[in-house]
Design an enzyme around this catalytic site. Structure first.
Site, mmCIF file in Angstrom:
data_model
loop_
_atom_site.group_PDB
_atom_site.id
_atom_site.type_symbol
_atom_site.label_atom_id
_atom_site.label_comp_id
_atom_site.label_asym_id
_atom_site.label_seq_id
_atom_site.Cartn_x
_atom_site.Cartn_y
_atom_site.Cartn_z
ATOM 1 N N GLU A 18 28.100 -84.215 -63.682
ATOM 2 C CA GLU A 18 26.704 -84.640 -63.719
ATOM 3 C C GLU A 18 25.923 -83.922 -64.816
ATOM 4 O OE1 GLU A 18 25.403 -87.105 -60.540
ATOM 5 O OE2 GLU A 18 26.875 -87.379 -62.133
ATOM 6 N N GLU A 88 35.621 -84.170 -70.633
ATOM 7 C CA GLU A 88 34.325 -84.639 -71.129
ATOM 8 C C GLU A 88 34.259 -84.509 -72.647
ATOM 9 O OE1 GLU A 88 32.008 -86.306 -69.706
ATOM 10 O OE2 GLU A 88 32.446 -86.030 -67.591
#
Length: 101
Positions: A18, A88
């Protein structure tokens, strides 16, 4: 994730995912950055102050969980955190056409 994953490990991974999105899209909204029109709504959704506050709340939960966790669980959380960050980075590098790690 496996049902054997401890909550502090899972919440750490969730927070990492997140916060990467929040910080990445918040950067798009900073003054002076040019956002393609087709990404404006996405940047506003994931980069807004409210989502940033949510990510800080998740970080606080992670901090409290890890303070109470055993060294073994903390170590697992660290390993999973690093794995999330590696994935990521690969994802964001792909999106700008850079080679995989």
């Amino acid at each position: 994730m496996s049902p054997e994953i401890e909550y502090p490990v899972a919440i750490t991974a969730f927070w990492a995912i997140e916060v990467v999105y929040q910080e990445s899209f918040a950067h798009c909204l900073e003054e002076g950055n040019s956002i393609p029109q087709e990404l404006q709504e996405t940047c506003e959704r994931w980069g807004n102050a409210g989502f940033g506050a949510y990510c800080r709340l998740l970080r606080d939960i992670v901090d409290r969980c890890l303070q109470k966790a055993s060294p073994e669980v903390v170590s697992k959380a660290e390993v999973l955190f690093l794995s999330v960050v590696e994935h990521e980075v690969e994802f964001w590098n792909m999106s700008v056409g850079e080679a995989s790690m």
